[in-house]
Design a protein around this motif. Structure first.
Motif, PDB file in Angstrom:
ATOM      1  N   ARG A   4       0.834  -1.208   0.000  1.00 38.14           N
ATOM      2  CA  ARG A   4       0.000   0.000   0.000  1.00 38.14           C
ATOM      3  C   ARG A   4       0.863   1.251   0.000  1.00 38.14           C
ATOM      4  NH1 ARG A   4      -1.919   3.414   3.895  1.00 38.14           N
ATOM      5  NH2 ARG A   4      -0.986   2.155   5.536  1.00 38.14           N
ATOM      6  N   LEU A   5       1.901   1.277   0.816  1.00 35.68           N
ATOM      7  CA  LEU A   5       2.776   2.452   0.884  1.00 35.68           C
ATOM      8  C   LEU A   5       3.519   2.672  -0.430  1.00 35.68           C
ATOM      9  CD1 LEU A   5       4.164   2.110   4.504  1.00 35.68           C
ATOM     10  CD2 LEU A   5       2.522   3.773   3.664  1.00 35.68           C
ATOM     11  N   LYS A   6       3.929   1.568  -1.087  1.00 39.86           N
ATOM     12  CA  LYS A   6       4.621   1.669  -2.376  1.00 39.86           C
ATOM     13  C   LYS A   6       3.701   2.284  -3.425  1.00 39.86           C
ATOM     14  CE  LYS A   6       7.418  -1.728  -3.250  1.00 39.86           C
ATOM     15  NZ  LYS A   6       7.912  -3.059  -3.671  1.00 39.86           N
ATOM     16  N   SER A   7       2.432   1.835  -3.440  1.00 35.72           N
ATOM     17  CA  SER A   7       1.487   2.374  -4.428  1.00 35.72           C
ATOM     18  C   SER A   7       1.169   3.842  -4.140  1.00 35.72           C
ATOM     19  CB  SER A   7       0.209   1.547  -4.468  1.00 35.72           C
ATOM     20  OG  SER A   7      -0.518   1.704  -3.276  1.00 35.72           O
ATOM     21  N   LYS A   8       1.126   4.215  -2.855  1.00 37.61           N
ATOM     22  CA  LYS A   8       0.902   5.626  -2.499  1.00 37.61           C
ATOM     23  C   LYS A   8       2.069   6.492  -2.979  1.00 37.61           C
ATOM     24  CE  LYS A   8      -0.485   6.756   1.679  1.00 37.61           C
ATOM     25  NZ  LYS A   8      -1.726   7.483   1.903  1.00 37.61           N
ATOM     26  N   ALA A  10       4.117   5.836  -5.496  1.00 36.95           N
ATOM     27  CA  ALA A  10       4.072   5.912  -6.963  1.00 36.95           C
ATOM     28  C   ALA A  10       3.017   6.922  -7.404  1.00 36.95           C
ATOM     29  CB  ALA A  10       3.781   4.534  -7.543  1.00 36.95           C
ATOM     30  N   ARG A  11       1.876   6.900  -6.747  1.00 40.51           N
ATOM     31  CA  ARG A  11       0.801   7.847  -7.093  1.00 40.51           C
ATOM     32  C   ARG A  11       1.229   9.283  -6.817  1.00 40.51           C
ATOM     33  NH1 ARG A  11      -2.684   8.252 -10.628  1.00 40.51           N
ATOM     34  NH2 ARG A  11      -4.475   9.485 -10.073  1.00 40.51           N
ATOM     35  N   GLY A  12       1.938   9.476  -5.708  1.00 40.00           N
ATOM     36  CA  GLY A  12       2.442  10.809  -5.367  1.00 40.00           C
ATOM     37  C   GLY A  12       3.428  11.324  -6.389  1.00 40.00           C
ATOM     38  N   GLU A  13       4.277  10.424  -6.920  1.00 42.57           N
ATOM     39  CA  GLU A  13       5.248  10.837  -7.940  1.00 42.57           C
ATOM     40  C   GLU A  13       4.543  11.242  -9.229  1.00 42.57           C
ATOM     41  OE1 GLU A  13       7.944   7.584  -8.308  1.00 42.57           O
ATOM     42  OE2 GLU A  13       8.835   7.943  -6.326  1.00 42.57           O
ATOM     43  N   VAL A  14       3.502  10.515  -9.599  1.00 45.12           N
ATOM     44  CA  VAL A  14       2.729  10.863 -10.800  1.00 45.12           C
ATOM     45  C   VAL A  14       2.117  12.249 -10.630  1.00 45.12           C
ATOM     46  CG1 VAL A  14       0.623  10.292 -12.094  1.00 45.12           C
ATOM     47  CG2 VAL A  14       2.229   8.498 -11.477  1.00 45.12           C
ATOM     48  N   LYS A  15       1.582  12.520  -9.461  1.00 42.89           N
ATOM     49  CA  LYS A  15       0.945  13.821  -9.217  1.00 42.89           C
ATOM     50  C   LYS A  15       1.983  14.942  -9.156  1.00 42.89           C
ATOM     51  CE  LYS A  15      -3.277  12.313  -6.992  1.00 42.89           C
ATOM     52  NZ  LYS A  15      -4.201  12.576  -5.907  1.00 42.89           N
ATOM     53  N   ALA A  16       3.166  14.627  -8.641  1.00 44.03           N
ATOM     54  CA  ALA A  16       4.223  15.642  -8.551  1.00 44.03           C
ATOM     55  C   ALA A  16       4.669  16.069  -9.948  1.00 44.03           C
ATOM     56  CB  ALA A  16       5.400  15.105  -7.760  1.00 44.03           C
ATOM     57  N   LYS A  17       4.619  15.159 -10.907  1.00 44.16           N
ATOM     58  CA  LYS A  17       5.032  15.476 -12.281  1.00 44.16           C
ATOM     59  C   LYS A  17       4.033  16.369 -12.993  1.00 44.16           C
ATOM     60  CE  LYS A  17       7.714  11.293 -12.878  1.00 44.16           C
ATOM     61  NZ  LYS A  17       7.743   9.954 -13.465  1.00 44.16           N
TER      62      LYS A  17
END
Length: 138
Positions: A116-120, A122-129
């Motif tokens: 769960r933390l890994k997917s969070k 990854a999602r945060g990195e997508v949003k940061a871009k």
């Protein structure tokens, strides 16, 4: 649920008949076939947890004076509507006596937590871009 409670409920019930808007065609305008059943829930002497569940189940059918109003107008005859209203009363009382199941807490294991933390992350990195592009990034 015991028969004594049902007898008390049926004994405390007051019936009134109205000219309903249900089925019956021209007859609906002439004959009062709609049944309104009024039962005072304080007179039933229910245990506190059952009483609380009954209040929740009844919702808007419960008046401020503690009367439970049940209407039945789906049938063409007064007797059929009377029986339908009494059946509704019995169903509501049975639902109030049924205890809800306790919800068991779920536990996430270590692998599930890291996933769960890994997917969070990854999602945060997508949003940061998605952020504003600065000149230094060109």
């Amino acid at each position: 649920m015991d028969k004594d409670l049902l007898n008390r409920a049926h004994g405390a019930a007051e019936e009134s008949f109205l000219a309903g808007s249900g089925p019956g065609g021209q007859n609906a305008n002439k004959v009062a076939t709609e049944v309104q059943l009024r039962v005072n829930i304080y007179a039933l002497r229910l245990p506190p947890p059952v009483f609380a569940r009954l209040r929740d189940i009844a919702g808007s059918k419960l008046t401020s004076a503690g009367d439970l109003l049940i209407t039945a107008r789906q049938h063409r005859t007064q007797d059929a509507n009377r029986q339908a209203a009494r059946n509704k009363l019995e169903e509501i009382l049975e639902d109030a006596h049924r205890q809800p199941k306790k919800r068991a807490k779920t536990r996430v294991n270590r692998i599930g937590k890291t996933k769960r933390l890994k997917s969070k992350k990854a999602r945060g990195e997508v949003k940061a871009k998605r952020g504003k592009v600065s000149r230094s990034d060109w």
